[in-house]
Design a protein around this motif. Sequence first.
Motif, PDB file in Angstrom:
ATOM      1  N   ALA A 135     -18.975  14.875 -50.895  1.00 32.54           N
ATOM      2  CA  ALA A 135     -19.452  15.874 -51.847  1.00 32.54           C
ATOM      3  C   ALA A 135     -20.926  15.662 -52.164  1.00 32.54           C
ATOM      4  N   GLY A 136     -21.319  14.400 -52.366  1.00 38.93           N
ATOM      5  CA  GLY A 136     -22.709  14.088 -52.690  1.00 38.93           C
ATOM      6  C   GLY A 136     -23.669  14.512 -51.595  1.00 38.93           C
ATOM      7  N   TRP A 137     -23.333  14.172 -50.341  1.00 36.21           N
ATOM      8  CA  TRP A 137     -24.220  14.531 -49.228  1.00 36.21           C
ATOM      9  C   TRP A 137     -24.286  16.045 -49.025  1.00 36.21           C
ATOM     10  N   LEU A 138     -23.154  16.729 -49.183  1.00 41.47           N
ATOM     11  CA  LEU A 138     -23.155  18.184 -49.018  1.00 41.47           C
ATOM     12  C   LEU A 138     -23.973  18.866 -50.113  1.00 41.47           C
ATOM     13  N   ILE A 139     -23.884  18.357 -51.335  1.00 37.25           N
ATOM     14  CA  ILE A 139     -24.692  18.912 -52.426  1.00 37.25           C
ATOM     15  C   ILE A 139     -26.178  18.680 -52.156  1.00 37.25           C
ATOM     16  N   ILE A 140     -26.525  17.479 -51.660  1.00 37.95           N
ATOM     17  CA  ILE A 140     -27.913  17.200 -51.295  1.00 37.95           C
ATOM     18  C   ILE A 140     -28.391  18.176 -50.227  1.00 37.95           C
ATOM     19  N   LEU A 141     -27.537  18.440 -49.223  1.00 33.53           N
ATOM     20  CA  LEU A 141     -27.896  19.376 -48.159  1.00 33.53           C
ATOM     21  C   LEU A 141     -28.140  20.777 -48.718  1.00 33.53           C
ATOM     22  N   CYS A 142     -27.259  21.223 -49.601  1.00 28.60           N
ATOM     23  CA  CYS A 142     -27.443  22.537 -50.239  1.00 28.60           C
ATOM     24  C   CYS A 142     -28.723  22.566 -51.060  1.00 28.60           C
ATOM     25  N   LEU A 143     -29.025  21.447 -51.715  1.00 25.81           N
ATOM     26  CA  LEU A 143     -30.222  21.388 -52.561  1.00 25.81           C
ATOM     27  C   LEU A 143     -31.488  21.427 -51.720  1.00 25.81           C
ATOM     28  N   VAL A 144     -31.461  20.805 -50.545  1.00 24.31           N
ATOM     29  CA  VAL A 144     -32.602  20.895 -49.623  1.00 24.31           C
ATOM     30  C   VAL A 144     -32.826  22.346 -49.214  1.00 24.31           C
ATOM     31  N   ALA A 145     -31.734  23.049 -48.852  1.00 24.33           N
ATOM     32  CA  ALA A 145     -31.845  24.461 -48.476  1.00 24.33           C
ATOM     33  C   ALA A 145     -32.381  25.293 -49.642  1.00 24.33           C
ATOM     34  N   PHE A 146     -31.912  25.003 -50.841  1.00 30.56           N
ATOM     35  CA  PHE A 146     -32.387  25.712 -52.030  1.00 30.56           C
ATOM     36  C   PHE A 146     -33.890  25.506 -52.225  1.00 30.56           C
ATOM     37  N   SER A 147     -34.330  24.261 -52.113  1.00 31.35           N
ATOM     38  CA  SER A 147     -35.735  23.948 -52.368  1.00 31.35           C
ATOM     39  C   SER A 147     -36.655  24.599 -51.349  1.00 31.35           C
ATOM     40  N   LEU A 148     -36.250  24.573 -50.066  1.00 32.29           N
ATOM     41  CA  LEU A 148     -37.066  25.209 -49.031  1.00 32.29           C
ATOM     42  C   LEU A 148     -37.154  26.718 -49.265  1.00 32.29           C
ATOM     43  N   SER A 149     -36.047  27.324 -49.675  1.00 35.99           N
ATOM     44  CA  SER A 149     -36.039  28.763 -49.975  1.00 35.99           C
ATOM     45  C   SER A 149     -36.929  29.065 -51.172  1.00 35.99           C
ATOM     46  N   ARG A 150     -36.932  28.163 -52.114  1.00 31.75           N
ATOM     47  CA  ARG A 150     -37.765  28.321 -53.308  1.00 31.75           C
ATOM     48  C   ARG A 150     -39.248  28.344 -52.952  1.00 31.75           C
ATOM     49  N   GLY A 151     -39.608  27.612 -51.885  1.00 29.74           N
ATOM     50  CA  GLY A 151     -40.996  27.607 -51.437  1.00 29.74           C
ATOM     51  C   GLY A 151     -41.454  28.981 -50.984  1.00 29.74           C
ATOM     52  N   LEU A 152     -40.574  29.732 -50.324  1.00 27.38           N
ATOM     53  CA  LEU A 152     -40.908  31.101 -49.933  1.00 27.38           C
ATOM     54  C   LEU A 152     -41.250  31.940 -51.155  1.00 27.38           C
ATOM     55  N   CYS A 153     -40.417  31.815 -52.180  1.00 27.25           N
ATOM     56  CA  CYS A 153     -40.623  32.615 -53.394  1.00 27.25           C
ATOM     57  C   CYS A 153     -41.898  32.221 -54.120  1.00 27.25           C
ATOM     58  N   SER A 154     -42.214  30.941 -54.124  1.00 24.24           N
ATOM     59  CA  SER A 154     -43.376  30.467 -54.874  1.00 24.24           C
ATOM     60  C   SER A 154     -44.673  31.070 -54.347  1.00 24.24           C
ATOM     61  N   ILE A 155     -44.850  31.040 -53.011  1.00 24.45           N
ATOM     62  CA  ILE A 155     -46.070  31.599 -52.426  1.00 24.45           C
ATOM     63  C   ILE A 155     -46.110  33.111 -52.600  1.00 24.45           C
ATOM     64  N   ALA A 156     -44.997  33.769 -52.269  1.00 21.27           N
ATOM     65  CA  ALA A 156     -44.971  35.230 -52.311  1.00 21.27           C
ATOM     66  C   ALA A 156     -45.151  35.750 -53.731  1.00 21.27           C
ATOM     67  N   PHE A 157     -44.555  35.077 -54.714  1.00 23.28           N
ATOM     68  CA  PHE A 157     -44.629  35.571 -56.086  1.00 23.28           C
ATOM     69  C   PHE A 157     -46.059  35.631 -56.592  1.00 23.28           C
ATOM     70  N   LYS A 158     -46.806  34.562 -56.396  1.00 29.54           N
ATOM     71  CA  LYS A 158     -48.176  34.536 -56.911  1.00 29.54           C
ATOM     72  C   LYS A 158     -49.033  35.592 -56.224  1.00 29.54           C
ATOM     73  N   ASP A 159     -48.763  35.824 -54.934  1.00 34.92           N
ATOM     74  CA  ASP A 159     -49.542  36.820 -54.216  1.00 34.92           C
ATOM     75  C   ASP A 159     -49.180  38.235 -54.653  1.00 34.92           C
ATOM     76  N   VAL A 160     -47.896  38.517 -54.793  1.00 36.79           N
ATOM     77  CA  VAL A 160     -47.465  39.838 -55.262  1.00 36.79           C
ATOM     78  C   VAL A 160     -47.960  40.073 -56.684  1.00 36.79           C
ATOM     79  N   LEU A 161     -47.895  39.041 -57.510  1.00 32.40           N
ATOM     80  CA  LEU A 161     -48.391  39.160 -58.886  1.00 32.40           C
ATOM     81  C   LEU A 161     -49.863  39.530 -58.896  1.00 32.40           C
ATOM     82  N   GLY A 162     -50.651  38.861 -58.044  1.00 32.29           N
ATOM     83  CA  GLY A 162     -52.081  39.134 -57.992  1.00 32.29           C
ATOM     84  C   GLY A 162     -52.409  40.524 -57.478  1.00 32.29           C
ATOM     85  N   LYS A 163     -51.510  41.125 -56.674  1.00 33.26           N
ATOM     86  CA  LYS A 163     -51.744  42.461 -56.106  1.00 33.26           C
ATOM     87  C   LYS A 163     -51.235  43.583 -57.002  1.00 33.26           C
ATOM     88  N   THR A 164     -50.299  43.285 -57.903  1.00 37.46           N
ATOM     89  CA  THR A 164     -49.645  44.353 -58.672  1.00 37.46           C
ATOM     90  C   THR A 164     -49.944  44.326 -60.164  1.00 37.46           C
TER      91      THR A 164
END
Length: 438
Positions: A135-164
Amino acid sequence: MSTRHPTELEKLYDYLNDEEDARTCKAIGDEACRETPKNYFLILISNMLTSLGDTLSNPKTVLTWVMSYVNAPVMLISFIVPIRESGSMLPQLFIAHYIRKRPVRKYVWVLGSVLQFLAIAGIGFVALSFEGSMAGWLIILCLVAFSLSRGLCSIAFKDVLGKTIPKTKRGRLKGYTASVSGALVLAAGLFILYKSKDDVGIDFYSYLIFFAASLWLIAALIYANIQEYPGETEGGKNGFKEAWERLVLLKEDKHFRNFVITRSLLLCSALTAPYYVLLAQRYVGIEAYLLGLFIIANGIASIISAPVWGKMADKSSKKVMTYSAILTASLGLIVVGIIQFLPALNDKVWLYPIAFFVLGIAHQGVRLGRKTYIVDMAEGNRRTDYVAVSNTLIGFILLIAGGLSALASLISVEGVIAILSVLGILGAIKSATLPEVE
């Protein structure tokens, strides 16, 4: 010729932003200006939902509890905070190249939000279905996927915010978002506090995580409706090569270099939070109601402080960073002083939620100040480069800090808080030397 009357949405936007006459749209085009009220509230609602999702799946509280319930090894539990925070930042320098090639970038945020939904839902499923190391390793794996996905949102959000969203409105938008999110977090904390009277088990926390996951999916559907006009693009170059070229910014751009140093020192507000929880557990106990109290304290702090910090950031985001760093450092030194010299107060339940409340106010200032500052520092792809480089470097620093936290047992918790408070003082001094960008 008839005069067009403003819609109710436009009236509300004008009211929230003190627009009395013609709407001002500094640093965005006329087309984007016409869509600003609608985009303003779409961004507010979508980010409000993801903020609540973040709270209900917070690694410092809820995820730690879940991993404890499924008997995951303590070693794995110690990694969840660094992975969650740094995983979203480290890849940004390399993926920014691909984001820059897209003239419309809101769909990058939508994709990241959908992937975060899947990752958090995966954690809920693992909690219901597995135990122990698996369970611990699977949760860590899910958390890695979550964090990498969060990186997409972080860059895009600031750019969309600056344009809109125009300059002088961005800090206030983030302030309102944090304030409304704080109200929802407060409600969630009260609910957890109420449920703590019962003998809650893994089912309750798993369903809480499933609910948190659904918020990212709803937010993605809302964000997709933002009216974003095509912006600057670059293309053709190798992503890794460009990434290293972007690092030259630290050498050539003194202003940006000083901002990154300042932001690194201001991590003290985020890194200090777990140690207040540890103090509470040591002196008060590990009863479930403490989770609710900390969540409530943080929610109230957001409600009260975020609009004030946001409005201040639109006038001077560097001052917001300075004031909030001073508040973080002062609080830490006061708490350490109480623990050392007023031991009669150490077991008082009220002490730690109040300290967490003040820290929540300070952390809101740090977040709103540095986010507004970097968005206002530059425009177009230069903004994307700034965000990507700074986030990647901060990701490395967080990993180092996470590794050092394993050594925290060698010194007292109070000592760690004192050290972080000194860094806060240095952060306040450094931020005060930054130039104004508003």
